[in-house]
Design a protein around this motif. Structure first.
Motif, PDB file in Angstrom:
ATOM      1  N   UNK A 281      21.448  49.487  82.632  1.00  0.00           N
ATOM      2  CA  UNK A 281      21.438  50.939  82.862  1.00  0.00           C
ATOM      3  C   UNK A 281      20.642  51.613  81.761  1.00  0.00           C
ATOM      4  N   UNK A 282      19.498  52.164  82.140  1.00  0.00           N
ATOM      5  CA  UNK A 282      18.743  53.030  81.235  1.00  0.00           C
ATOM      6  C   UNK A 282      19.262  54.437  81.514  1.00  0.00           C
ATOM      7  N   UNK A 283      19.905  55.039  80.517  1.00  0.00           N
ATOM      8  CA  UNK A 283      20.612  56.305  80.758  1.00  0.00           C
ATOM      9  C   UNK A 283      19.712  57.525  80.615  1.00  0.00           C
ATOM     10  N   UNK A 284      18.474  57.316  80.250  1.00  0.00           N
ATOM     11  CA  UNK A 284      17.519  58.408  80.105  1.00  0.00           C
ATOM     12  C   UNK A 284      16.434  57.979  79.147  1.00  0.00           C
ATOM     13  N   UNK A 285      15.425  58.866  78.979  1.00  0.00           N
ATOM     14  CA  UNK A 285      14.329  58.543  78.057  1.00  0.00           C
ATOM     15  C   UNK A 285      14.557  59.235  76.722  1.00  0.00           C
ATOM     16  N   UNK A 286      14.915  58.437  75.727  1.00  0.00           N
ATOM     17  CA  UNK A 286      15.281  58.972  74.417  1.00  0.00           C
ATOM     18  C   UNK A 286      14.081  59.579  73.693  1.00  0.00           C
TER      19      UNK A 286
ATOM     20  N   UNK B 100      21.034  64.412  76.231  1.00  0.00           N
ATOM     21  CA  UNK B 100      21.869  63.229  76.005  1.00  0.00           C
ATOM     22  C   UNK B 100      22.680  63.308  74.706  1.00  0.00           C
ATOM     23  N   UNK B 101      22.074  63.838  73.660  1.00  0.00           N
ATOM     24  CA  UNK B 101      22.654  63.729  72.304  1.00  0.00           C
ATOM     25  C   UNK B 101      24.128  64.141  72.230  1.00  0.00           C
ATOM     26  N   UNK B 102      24.534  65.278  72.805  1.00  0.00           N
ATOM     27  CA  UNK B 102      25.961  65.644  72.696  1.00  0.00           C
ATOM     28  C   UNK B 102      26.844  64.906  73.699  1.00  0.00           C
TER      29      UNK B 102
ATOM     30  N   UNK C 264      27.067  61.460  74.495  1.00  0.00           N
ATOM     31  CA  UNK C 264      27.157  59.993  74.436  1.00  0.00           C
ATOM     32  C   UNK C 264      28.566  59.500  74.738  1.00  0.00           C
ATOM     33  N   UNK C 265      29.581  60.155  74.205  1.00  0.00           N
ATOM     34  CA  UNK C 265      30.951  59.737  74.522  1.00  0.00           C
ATOM     35  C   UNK C 265      31.299  60.032  75.971  1.00  0.00           C
ATOM     36  N   UNK C 266      30.798  61.124  76.481  1.00  0.00           N
ATOM     37  CA  UNK C 266      30.994  61.462  77.902  1.00  0.00           C
ATOM     38  C   UNK C 266      30.313  60.416  78.798  1.00  0.00           C
ATOM     39  N   UNK C 267      29.124  59.953  78.408  1.00  0.00           N
ATOM     40  CA  UNK C 267      28.450  58.900  79.173  1.00  0.00           C
ATOM     41  C   UNK C 267      29.352  57.663  79.266  1.00  0.00           C
ATOM     42  N   UNK C 268      30.014  57.348  78.155  1.00  0.00           N
ATOM     43  CA  UNK C 268      30.937  56.215  78.149  1.00  0.00           C
ATOM     44  C   UNK C 268      32.110  56.441  79.084  1.00  0.00           C
ATOM     45  N   UNK C 269      32.614  57.681  79.115  1.00  0.00           N
ATOM     46  CA  UNK C 269      33.746  58.003  80.002  1.00  0.00           C
ATOM     47  C   UNK C 269      33.332  57.911  81.465  1.00  0.00           C
ATOM     48  N   UNK C 270      32.119  58.374  81.765  1.00  0.00           N
ATOM     49  CA  UNK C 270      31.624  58.292  83.148  1.00  0.00           C
ATOM     50  C   UNK C 270      31.442  56.828  83.559  1.00  0.00           C
ATOM     51  N   UNK C 271      30.924  56.054  82.640  1.00  0.00           N
ATOM     52  CA  UNK C 271      30.721  54.626  82.889  1.00  0.00           C
ATOM     53  C   UNK C 271      32.057  53.903  83.084  1.00  0.00           C
ATOM     54  N   UNK C 272      33.052  54.249  82.287  1.00  0.00           N
ATOM     55  CA  UNK C 272      34.373  53.632  82.426  1.00  0.00           C
ATOM     56  C   UNK C 272      34.965  53.953  83.797  1.00  0.00           C
TER      57      UNK C 272
END
Ligand SMILES: [Zn+2]
Length: 196
Positions: A151-156, A165-167, A169-177
């Motif tokens: 999973x490429x979550x975006x272009x850094x 993306x920066x704020x 990252x933890x939300x991305x983890x929650x969505x993934x979980x």
């Protein structure tokens, strides 16, 4: 140690690998892996997303193999994700994307895209649009029942995508979980909804 000697496969509900994490230190032990250090800043971000997802999944009773970029042995899991952020030169020519080795991963890839697209405003590249996505070095070490996805979550490297993306990252983890729990039918992790 014995399982390694016997070459047995380790079983978990989910495998989560943080892209480029542990490199370059681990590269010497895995000369068969291309020692790609990732896009600028990527190595700092992938473990944050991986740790966030792992903590939530474990809280809901799933077993998680939380791995860095390079790892030994083979794993049998219900689902595996290899977390990355893309880089582009010139910047902003890429976005989010999904890679996978088997046709059987397609349904899971579609469902991640549909979920992430509810929130992610910068679009997607076609699935498997690079060799790195199609032929990811770790696919051969993982037997994933429901999905084995890069999973490429975006272009850094794109300032607008980086800022989004920066704020989160933890939300991305929650969505993934949430996605992984639903995908494999275990744990009932709640949908985090939109980032707040
Ligand atoms: Zn990467």
């Amino acid at each position: 140690m014995l399982h390694l000697l016997l070459g047995a496969t380790l079983a978990y509900d989910v495998l989560i690998s943080a892209g480029h994490e542990g490199r370059p230190a681990s590269c010497a032990r895995f000369p068969q892996h291309r020692c790609n250090l990732g896009a600028q800043g990527e190595r700092a971000w992938t473990p944050i997303v991986a740790d966030s997802a792992t903590q939530i999944l474990r809280r809901y009773g799933l077993t998680v193999a939380r791995l860095p970029a390079d790892f030994a042995g083979t794993y049998r899991v219900a689902a595996a994700v290899f977390i990355h952020f893309d880089g582009s030169n010139p910047p902003c020519r890429s976005s989010a994307s999904i890679g996978y080795p088997h046709a059987r991963d397609l349904a899971a890839a579609r469902s991640w895209r549909a979920l992430y697209a509810r929130y992610w405003p910068f679009g997607f590249q076609p699935d498997n649009f690079t060799a790195g996505l199609r032929e990811y070095y770790a696919y051969r070490q993982v037997d994933a029942r429901d999905a084995g996805l890069v999973l490429e979550l975006g272009e850094i490297t794109c300032p607008a995508q980086h800022a989004w993306l920066a704020p989160r990252l933890n939300w991305e983890g929650a969505l993934l979980a949430y996605y992984l729990s639903k995908l494999i039918g275990k744990g009932a992790v709640p949908d985090p909804g939109a980032f707040r």
